[in-house]
Design a protein around this motif. Structure first.
Motif, short mmCIF file in Angstrom:
data_model
loop_
_atom_site.label_atom_id
_atom_site.label_comp_id
_atom_site.label_asym_id
_atom_site.label_seq_id
_atom_site.Cartn_x
_atom_site.Cartn_y
_atom_site.Cartn_z
N ARG A 138 0.83 -1.20 0.00
CA ARG A 138 0.00 0.00 0.00
C ARG A 138 0.87 1.26 0.00
O ARG A 138 0.59 2.23 -0.70
N PHE A 139 1.93 1.24 0.80
CA PHE A 139 2.83 2.39 0.86
C PHE A 139 3.53 2.57 -0.49
O PHE A 139 3.68 3.69 -0.97
N MET A 140 3.92 1.48 -1.11
CA MET A 140 4.56 1.56 -2.43
C MET A 140 3.58 2.11 -3.46
O MET A 140 3.98 2.89 -4.34
N ASP A 141 2.31 1.76 -3.38
CA ASP A 141 1.30 2.34 -4.27
C ASP A 141 1.20 3.85 -4.07
O ASP A 141 1.06 4.61 -5.02
N GLU A 142 1.29 4.28 -2.81
CA GLU A 142 1.27 5.71 -2.53
C GLU A 142 2.50 6.40 -3.12
O GLU A 142 2.41 7.49 -3.68
N LEU A 143 3.66 5.74 -2.99
CA LEU A 143 4.88 6.30 -3.59
C LEU A 143 4.73 6.41 -5.11
O LEU A 143 5.16 7.40 -5.71
N ARG A 144 4.14 5.40 -5.73
CA ARG A 144 3.92 5.45 -7.18
C ARG A 144 3.04 6.65 -7.55
O ARG A 144 3.31 7.35 -8.52
N SER A 145 2.01 6.87 -6.78
CA SER A 145 1.12 7.99 -7.04
C SER A 145 1.87 9.31 -6.91
O SER A 145 1.76 10.19 -7.76
N GLU A 146 2.65 9.43 -5.87
CA GLU A 146 3.36 10.66 -5.58
C GLU A 146 4.54 10.91 -6.52
O GLU A 146 4.76 12.03 -6.97
#
Length: 163
Positions: A138-146
């Motif tokens: 989930r955190f990696m998905d947030e990093l991808r978004s950012e």
């Protein structure tokens, strides 16, 4: 060079061998490269001056410039123009650096067990370790978004809840 799944491999200048540990050490084996990745992963895209000012380890200007150049050339970072200032650039994590997050968490947890760390610096890594692969994903998905401009996670800002 590409892998069978079509993803590009990272560039390592004149490797001594094809051993995976050697290649990783040649790419990230200096102290500063890991700290730049840490600062971008846990602090978001940054300008050069923000990375320099935010360095609690007091990185020298020439070292920071060299590491940003090296990590960008290798494919771990991207450099994009800042829309608010014509002469500034944001440094962002590329997909291989985002995929490296579990390794950063593992290094942090190992250090917490064996080295005299400042406990105030380990909160996010501990939360990610406690949450396991699902929370890390989930955190990696947030990093991808950012960092990559992907779609934002639909279940809220994970970064804020980890801090």
């Amino acid at each position: 060079m590409t892998q069978a799944d079509g993803m590009s491999r990272l560039a390592v200048a004149t490797p001594r061998s094809g051993c995976p540990i050697n290649l990783t050490a040649e790419l990230l084996g200096d102290r500063w490269s890991l700290l730049v990745l840490r600062d971008l992963a846990f602090g978001g895209p940054r300008h050069y001056r923000e990375l320099l000012a935010g360095s609690t380890e007091s990185i020298a200007t020439n070292i920071l410039s060299g590491r940003l150049r090296k990590l960008t050339a290798a494919g771990m970072l991207t450099k994009r123009a800042d829309p608010t200032h014509a002469q500034r650039f944001d440094y962002c994590l590329a997909e291989p650096a985002i995929d490296f997050l579990p390794v950063l968490v593992a290094i942090s947890m190992w250090a917490s067990r064996w080295l005299p760390v400042d406990p105030s610096t380990t909160a996010i890594a501990e939360a990610l370790d406690d949450g396991g692969p699902e929370l890390q994903a989930r955190f990696m998905d947030e990093l991808r978004s950012e960092h990559l401009g992907g779609h934002a996670p639909t279940d809220g800002a994970l970064r804020l809840s980890l801090a």
